[in-house]
Design an enzyme around this catalytic site. Structure first.
Site, PDB file in Angstrom:
ATOM      1  N   ARG A 165       0.861  -1.188   0.000  1.00 19.36           N
ATOM      2  CA  ARG A 165       0.000   0.000   0.000  1.00 19.36           C
ATOM      3  C   ARG A 165       0.893   1.231   0.000  1.00 19.36           C
ATOM      4  O   ARG A 165       2.098   1.120   0.161  1.00 19.36           O
ATOM      5  CB  ARG A 165      -0.964  -0.005   1.186  1.00 19.36           C
ATOM      6  CG  ARG A 165      -0.291  -0.037   2.538  1.00 19.36           C
ATOM      7  CD  ARG A 165      -1.316  -0.048   3.680  1.00 19.36           C
ATOM      8  NE  ARG A 165      -0.636  -0.150   4.960  1.00 19.36           N
ATOM      9  CZ  ARG A 165      -1.253  -0.257   6.118  1.00 19.36           C
ATOM     10  NH1 ARG A 165      -2.561  -0.274   6.177  1.00 19.36           N
ATOM     11  NH2 ARG A 165      -0.570  -0.333   7.236  1.00 19.36           N
ATOM     12  N   ASN A 198      -5.368   7.157   4.538  1.00 21.68           N
ATOM     13  CA  ASN A 198      -5.072   6.445   5.779  1.00 21.68           C
ATOM     14  C   ASN A 198      -3.610   6.655   6.118  1.00 21.68           C
ATOM     15  O   ASN A 198      -2.730   6.331   5.307  1.00 21.68           O
ATOM     16  CB  ASN A 198      -5.339   4.943   5.618  1.00 21.68           C
ATOM     17  CG  ASN A 198      -5.174   4.198   6.934  1.00 21.68           C
ATOM     18  OD1 ASN A 198      -5.974   4.354   7.856  1.00 21.68           O
ATOM     19  ND2 ASN A 198      -4.108   3.422   7.049  1.00 21.68           N
ATOM     20  N   GLU A 199      -3.348   7.226   7.272  1.00 19.26           N
ATOM     21  CA  GLU A 199      -1.986   7.387   7.789  1.00 19.26           C
ATOM     22  C   GLU A 199      -1.012   7.953   6.748  1.00 19.26           C
ATOM     23  O   GLU A 199      -0.079   7.270   6.310  1.00 19.26           O
ATOM     24  CB  GLU A 199      -1.465   6.048   8.328  1.00 19.26           C
ATOM     25  CG  GLU A 199      -2.245   5.550   9.522  1.00 19.26           C
ATOM     26  CD  GLU A 199      -1.563   4.392  10.245  1.00 19.26           C
ATOM     27  OE1 GLU A 199      -0.779   3.664   9.607  1.00 19.26           O
ATOM     28  OE2 GLU A 199      -1.804   4.226  11.445  1.00 19.26           O
ATOM     29  N   GLU A 224      -7.497   3.969  15.649  1.00 19.88           N
ATOM     30  CA  GLU A 224      -7.096   2.561  15.789  1.00 19.88           C
ATOM     31  C   GLU A 224      -6.430   2.422  17.157  1.00 19.88           C
ATOM     32  O   GLU A 224      -5.381   3.010  17.404  1.00 19.88           O
ATOM     33  CB  GLU A 224      -6.099   2.180  14.700  1.00 19.88           C
ATOM     34  CG  GLU A 224      -6.645   2.386  13.296  1.00 19.88           C
ATOM     35  CD  GLU A 224      -5.627   2.070  12.199  1.00 19.88           C
ATOM     36  OE1 GLU A 224      -4.587   1.444  12.487  1.00 19.88           O
ATOM     37  OE2 GLU A 224      -5.874   2.472  11.049  1.00 19.88           O
ATOM     38  N   TRP A 247       2.798  -8.215  11.292  1.00 10.61           N
ATOM     39  CA  TRP A 247       2.623  -8.631   9.913  1.00 10.61           C
ATOM     40  C   TRP A 247       3.254 -10.019   9.799  1.00 10.61           C
ATOM     41  O   TRP A 247       3.906 -10.488  10.736  1.00 10.61           O
ATOM     42  CB  TRP A 247       3.330  -7.637   8.972  1.00 10.61           C
ATOM     43  CG  TRP A 247       2.583  -6.356   8.776  1.00 10.61           C
ATOM     44  CD1 TRP A 247       1.605  -5.841   9.578  1.00 10.61           C
ATOM     45  CD2 TRP A 247       2.764  -5.428   7.704  1.00 10.61           C
ATOM     46  NE1 TRP A 247       1.159  -4.643   9.070  1.00 10.61           N
ATOM     47  CE2 TRP A 247       1.864  -4.367   7.915  1.00 10.61           C
ATOM     48  CE3 TRP A 247       3.596  -5.378   6.583  1.00 10.61           C
ATOM     49  CZ2 TRP A 247       1.763  -3.272   7.044  1.00 10.61           C
ATOM     50  CZ3 TRP A 247       3.510  -4.296   5.726  1.00 10.61           C
ATOM     51  CH2 TRP A 247       2.597  -3.253   5.940  1.00 10.61           C
ATOM     52  N   GLU A 270      -1.482  -8.903   7.175  1.00 10.95           N
ATOM     53  CA  GLU A 270      -1.763  -8.645   8.594  1.00 10.95           C
ATOM     54  C   GLU A 270      -2.506  -9.786   9.278  1.00 10.95           C
ATOM     55  O   GLU A 270      -3.295  -9.542  10.193  1.00 10.95           O
ATOM     56  CB  GLU A 270      -2.531  -7.326   8.730  1.00 10.95           C
ATOM     57  CG  GLU A 270      -1.673  -6.142   8.349  1.00 10.95           C
ATOM     58  CD  GLU A 270      -2.234  -4.797   8.785  1.00 10.95           C
ATOM     59  OE1 GLU A 270      -3.437  -4.707   9.040  1.00 10.95           O
ATOM     60  OE2 GLU A 270      -1.448  -3.844   8.849  1.00 10.95           O
TER      61      GLU A 270
HETATM   62  C1  GLA Z   1      -1.879   1.015  10.816  1.00  8.71           C
HETATM   63  C2  GLA Z   1      -2.893   1.025   9.707  1.00  8.71           C
HETATM   64  C3  GLA Z   1      -3.826  -0.141   9.733  1.00  8.71           C
HETATM   65  C4  GLA Z   1      -3.098  -1.396  10.079  1.00  8.71           C
HETATM   66  C5  GLA Z   1      -2.404  -1.226  11.406  1.00  8.71           C
HETATM   67  C6  GLA Z   1      -1.694  -2.480  11.865  1.00  8.71           C
HETATM   68  O1  GLA Z   1      -2.190   1.718  11.911  1.00  8.71           O
HETATM   69  O2  GLA Z   1      -3.632   2.200   9.631  1.00  8.71           O
HETATM   70  O3  GLA Z   1      -4.414  -0.265   8.463  1.00  8.71           O
HETATM   71  O4  GLA Z   1      -2.189  -1.676   9.071  1.00  8.71           O
HETATM   72  O5  GLA Z   1      -1.447  -0.219  11.253  1.00  8.71           O
HETATM   73  O6  GLA Z   1      -0.572  -2.781  11.063  1.00  8.71           O
END
Ligand code: GLA
Length: 684
Positions: A112, A150-151, A315, A323, A365
């Site tokens: 990703r 996301n992140e 989260e 992983w 994961e």
């Molecule tokens: C991050 C991501 C999630 C997942 C977690 C755990 O925080 O946002 O999608 O991948 O890590 O690895």
């Protein structure tokens, strides 16, 4: 600080991926969530290939069916835009959207965040999917908010696709206007680096000696990445605001090369953080004496709080993490998931979602565990989540009405964070000193904040605190020094460490005696300095007058000279050729004090300074806590809430000299009580 409307009600929930499970499980999942007291899920942040299986062909059926069931069970929904995972059709057809390493290797489909933020094609396709999703869900009765991407900058936070080099050049043209100005800012006169045409200018590319770039260019690279990330996020943010004006917008962090404060101010309703305290078992526990371990997340939560005084945990770790090939973490022990949930809440979270509802059975994961195991049978983590859900059903809204309170703050800023990533003459010191101060305060039950010094920082922002610690601000603009002078003049106390104030905003060394921009405030100069490492044994310091030992003068020593009548040497070096010379000074400046510590802080030094300043826990009159228990205070119109968090597996003895009520159980508490291992109480 102003309460955040979107976070007025407390919410507990989970990240949920309907696309990973047989549809027959969905309804039971939502029903059980609601029984646990969950009222929110986040969905869809990686589901681009489901929403747009082919370019221009959109499909919402799967999520429509899932969201209808969520709604039926009273669960609200946050939708993530799926741009962190571009589909295979997209990257195959438009390979220019892919990210490239500094060495020129293209990062391909298969994980990703394999895209770059500069590609116009990627921005266009991201805008289309965001608009389609927003149009489709803008009036959905269950949907209340959006997470952008996301992140940002997780997995990778550097970008070297051709589009990035081009965008950097444009960014530089806007910033500097002329090549002469760029040459001056980057000090290109050194080693004949002068640019004579814009086409010669790139993001740092591989060079001899481990690919090291020009340091001023490296600093601008980080600034560019941050601006570019925000401008990419804005493409989506603007669409969401326009198409779904009744929904709130957030994104989850916290990652490097990104001014999350600016992003929050310009694009978001509030910031979100992903909290995985068990990372401490991988990254931070190694050789440290007295490690903070999972408690260290409280310091990071302080950084999140500085972005957004209340926030969401998008989260929250709810199981062992890993992983298939990395990040192998132990399972949280009984009670730890609850402890970490209240750690987040104690530090300002008004919404907490567990990652994730059930452990994935496929993909990278499969070892990143959710609350439910693969087998989907009742387990201890589900029971623990149910306990938390029941507690917060009663206490959540009272908590949500409050904000974290501290009278001391650690200052940080992005210039030094980014410059210090490359510059080993201050970057590593900031980490050591920041942690030392946090430990010394936290173990003494003195809550502290983190405050980022930014161009918009005002005197009111600073005056919320009695004491500020700015460990090693190597880059210090004159405007910042003036603001800090005003803070001290009006009664504040500031504490600096070595390497303060000697660089300008480009990272050039000032041609002034150290501590450069802060010299007037501190009333001193630095006569000489040295790294303390290798064969040079750590030097020591003694308090002046009493001659008591202060501590080891770690990592870097500056020999100070008192320049002003209002300044005095409060401690001296006690070893090496500079024994007897000033090591720590205090300047009375206006109504306040400016302290200068000529070395890198350790926990003992921070502790001794805390004691000399007479700082103590705001609850010390009525509350006695052992070191293992953290105290955090949230305050609102209905008065303060005291969170006691026991990070030890062993029970902790706590003494209350006033009667209080535990908000989570309603019990009246006073006198001596035992807080169970990993136990939490919230006293009102
Ligand atoms: C991050 C991501 C999630 C997942 C977690 C755990 O925080 O946002 O999608 O991948 O890590 O690895």
């Amino acid at each position: 600080m102003k309460p955040i409307d979107a976070l007025k009600e407390f919410r507990l929930g989970t990240c949920y991926y309907p696309e990973h499970w047989p549809e027959a499980l969905w309804e039971d999942d939502f029903r059980r969530m609601s029984e646990l007291g969950f009222s929110i899920v986040r969905v869809a942040e990686f589901a681009w290939s489901i929403f747009e299986p082919e370019e221009g062909v959109f499909s919402f059926e799967l999520f429509d069916r899932a969201l209808a069931l969520a709604h039926k069970h009273g669960i609200k929904v946050i939708i993530g835009t799926p741009t962190a995972t571009p589909p295979a059709w997209l990257t195959h057809k438009y390979p220019e959207v892919l990210n490239v390493t500094q060495e020129g290797v293209t990062l391909q489909h298969g994980l990703r965040r394999h895209y770059n933020y500069s590609s116009q094609k990627y921005r266009e396709l991201s805008a289309i999917i965001t608009r389609k999703m927003a149009e489709h869900y803008k009036d959905h009765p269950a949907v209340i908010g959006w997470q952008i991407d996301n992140e940002f900058n997780c997995e990778i936070g550097v970008f070297y696709a051709p589009a990035d080099h081009d965008a950097f050049r444009i960014w530089l043209q806007e910033k500097y206007g002329t090549l002469d100005k760029l040459n001056e800012a980057w000090g290109t006169v050194f080693w004949s680096q002068t640019y004579s045409a814009w086409e010669q200018v790139f993001l740092p590319r591989p060079t001899p000696a481990d690919h090291q770039p020009n340091p001023h260019q490296a600093l601008d690279e980080k600034r560019f990445i941050s601006d570019n990330t925000i401008s990419y996020a804005k493409v989506q943010g603007d669409i969401l605001r326009k198409v779904a004006p009744n929904h709130w917008v957030t994104t989850n962090g916290l990652f490097g090369h990104l001014d999350s404060h600016r992003m929050n101010d310009e694009l978001l309703d509030f910031f979100s953080y992903d909290s995985y305290p068990q990372f401490s078992t991988i990254f931070y526990d190694k050789n440290e004496v007295n490690p903070l371990a999972d408690r260290g997340w409280s310091q990071t939560l302080g950084a999140v709080r500085s972005i957004s005084p209340n926030f969401a945990i998008m989260e929250q770790q709810s199981g062992p993490g890993g992983w298939v090939n990395r990040m192998d973490m132990p399972s949280p022990k009984p009670g730890q998931m609850r402890l970490w949930t209240y750690q987040s809440i104690a530090h300002g979270a008004n919404m907490v979602l567990y990652f994730r509802w059930r452990t994935a059975t496929v993909g990278n994961e499969i070892y990143w565990h959710g609350i439910n195991d693969y087998h989907n049978q009742p387990n201890r983590r589900v029971r623990e989540a149910g306990q938390i859900g029941a507690e917060l059903a009663g206490a959540g809204d009272r908590i949500a009405n409050t904000q974290f309170k501290a009278e001391i703050a650690l200052l940080r800023d992005y210039d030094n964070e980014w410059d210090g990533e490359y510059d080993v003459w201050h970057g590593p010191f900031t980490w050591q000193s920041g942690k030392a101060w946090f430990k010394a305060l936290n173990y003494r039950h003195i809550p502290s904040d983190m405050l980022y010094v930014r161009s918009g920082t005002t005197i009111e922002d600073l005056k919320r605190y009695k004491v500020l610690v700015y460990p090693h601000p190597a880059i210090m603009r004159d405007e910042t020094a003036e603001l800090l002078e005003q803070y001290v003049r009006e009664g504040g106390i500031i504490i600096f460490g070595c390497r303060t104030g000697y660089k300008n905003e480009h990272g050039h060394a000032y041609m002034r005696p150290f501590p450069g921009a802060a010299a007037g405030l501190c009333g001193i100069s630095v006569e000489e300095f040295t790294m303390v490492k290798g064969s040079r044994a750590a030097t020591s310091m003694k308090w002046s007058g009493s001659g008591e030992a202060l501590t080891g003068a770690d990592s870097f020593n500056e020999i100070l000279v008192v320049e002003s009548d209002s300044a005095e040497a409060v401690a001296h070096y006690a070893s090496d050729y500079y024994a007897g010379k000033p090591a720590v000074t205090k300047n009375v400046f206006g109504e306040g004090q400016a302290w200068y510590y000529g070395a890198v802080f350790n926990e003992e030094a921070a502790g001794q300074i805390i004691e000399r300043l007479g700082l103590s826990s705001p609850a010390s009159d009525w509350l006695t806590l052992p070191k293992e228990v953290e105290l955090a205070i949230r305050e609102g119109e209905d008065g303060p809430l005291y969170f006691l968090l026991n990070y030890s597996e062993q029970p902790a003895l706590v003494t209350l000299n006033e009667e209080k009520t535990d908000l989570l159980t309603g019990s009246k508490l006073s006198g001596s009580l035992t807080l169970e291992g990993y136990g939490v109480v919230v006293l009102s």
